[in-house]
Scaffold this active site. Sequence first.
Site, PDB file in Angstrom:
ATOM      1  CD1 TRP A 318       2.233   5.361   5.061  1.00 24.31           C
ATOM      2  CD2 TRP A 318       1.617   7.285   4.087  1.00 24.31           C
ATOM      3  NE1 TRP A 318       3.007   6.301   5.993  1.00 24.31           N
ATOM      4  CE2 TRP A 318       2.432   7.237   4.976  1.00 24.31           C
ATOM      5  CE3 TRP A 318       1.338   8.627   3.928  1.00 24.31           C
ATOM      6  CZ2 TRP A 318       3.239   8.652   5.052  1.00 24.31           C
ATOM      7  CZ3 TRP A 318       1.818   9.760   4.250  1.00 24.31           C
ATOM      8  CH2 TRP A 318       2.861   9.796   4.977  1.00 24.31           C
ATOM      9  CG  HIS A 319      -2.031  10.107   2.560  1.00 27.59           C
ATOM     10  ND1 HIS A 319      -1.143  10.052   2.026  1.00 27.59           N
ATOM     11  CD2 HIS A 319      -1.724  11.552   3.616  1.00 27.59           C
ATOM     12  CE1 HIS A 319      -0.365  10.870   1.332  1.00 27.59           C
ATOM     13  NE2 HIS A 319      -0.091  11.745   2.032  1.00 27.59           N
ATOM     14  N   GLY A 320      -4.958   8.015   5.958  1.00 32.72           N
ATOM     15  CA  GLY A 320      -5.354   7.330   6.716  1.00 32.72           C
ATOM     16  C   GLY A 320      -6.585   6.471   6.734  1.00 32.72           C
TER      17      GLY A 320
END
Length: 505
Positions: A318-320
């Site tokens: 989700w973060h990257g």
Amino acid sequence: MSFNSLDFLLLFAAVVILYYLLPQKLRNPLLLIASYVFYAAYNLGLTLFLLVLTLVTYFIGREVDRRRGDKASKRWMILGVTLNLLVLAFYKYFNFFSLTIAGLTGAADPVRIDWLVPLGISFIVFTAVSYLADVYRGKLSSQPSLFKFALYISFFPKIVQGPIERAGDILPQFEEAHVFDLKRYREGMIYVLYGLFMKMVVADTASIVVDRIYGSLNDYSGAAIALATVLFALQIYCDFAGYSYTAIGAAKVLGFEFRQNFRQPYLSRSVAEFWRRWHMSLNRWLTDYLYIPLGGSRCSKSRKNFNVLVTFGLSGLWHGADWGYVIWGLLNGIYIIVESALKSFSARLRAGRSASEAKEAASPSAGKQRLGSFLHGFITFILIAFSWIFFRARNLSTSFTAIGRIFTQFHLLSFIGYVREQLAGGAGTSLYGLDVVYNLPVLLAGIVTVVIVDVMTDRRSIAKELAEGRRWLRWLVSLALIFAVILFGVYGYGYSAGAFIYAGF
């Protein structure tokens, strides 16, 4: 438009004044217009994405609610969640999946599309998904007003980086008649000023060192890379917590209450505690909509560990869109699994001791308690900082380069010698990009300030105390923050406004 810009400050001031001057029925339309202006300032064309996603989620949510109790309700909910996640995957992960598949299959020319990812897309999608899930579960009714629902999705203090607020917490507040409250205004503005201080004075100054060293790892010793990693741990905290404080404060000035998003995470004494204190709105979201549906902890130990790894792995993704983020997430999941195993092992050892030994272990001296607490906190920080290497480096090759140089080319003595030499140089001398007379003292003073504030606010709200306390102290703190932001932030030596890190997520 970013919180650390003059454009936002002017927009926010105008919205606050108009909000309290206008009659109640015109306030929500004002906030909706301001939210779309805020988003359109980033890219006018991408407001179409925001509008379409809002409309689709709104009408599907109405169908989920209208058919509640029927199998069709679940089908509508699944459709809405799937469409939102497909939009997220399309914009954010298409190239990542394409390159990964090409690497596995040996394709010479993978499909790659370069486009502008909508600002805050992950936060917007998670907000929409939680709304649909809560309507399906019967935790709330669908919002009948399209305009209020659009405002819930796009409310400008939270749209870019959260906090990820639940519809059940925010939508009722749009029905309230907010009266200007001077104490609440003071408290909100203290949050805003401190948030800008964390971002513009501490995070952006630290980023000078971090960017220089991580931008050319092979030119620096392992000790320098370790320094940059520790500074990145502080940078990302001050950057993201600074945004959260600013968002919470801006909402509070307008009469809205957001949940706390950070609670002094680096004071944690375990990785599990760290994740209860870090990005709290995301962790609550992952717990409620991913970890618990997977089975949570009410299952076998092996299944629980699997659930932890899946949750943290997807949190990393989700973060990257890169494997570095995935490894960062999985590594934190492994930390928690190992901690849990060690805790269980320690409990079994205590259970096997004699009564006198157990009594002595249960009541250690105050000195032993403090030392044990410090050691647990120090080890936790080292583990978290190590995991940040994968987050900052983003890709695996860069991450392993950083780790390799830390463990094989630390060169502590030469690092200390270089630092001493640069500090002795005086004004105009640079230490990893920081002027040793101007920038370096600012960074050190900023870090000390954040540490002191974190320790003081671990059990109470300093902002609330200042808002309700003595005027001279409130003005002293407020003017000090304003002075620091103006002199050492936007107009500081060698400063250029930096985007918030999590705005890219």
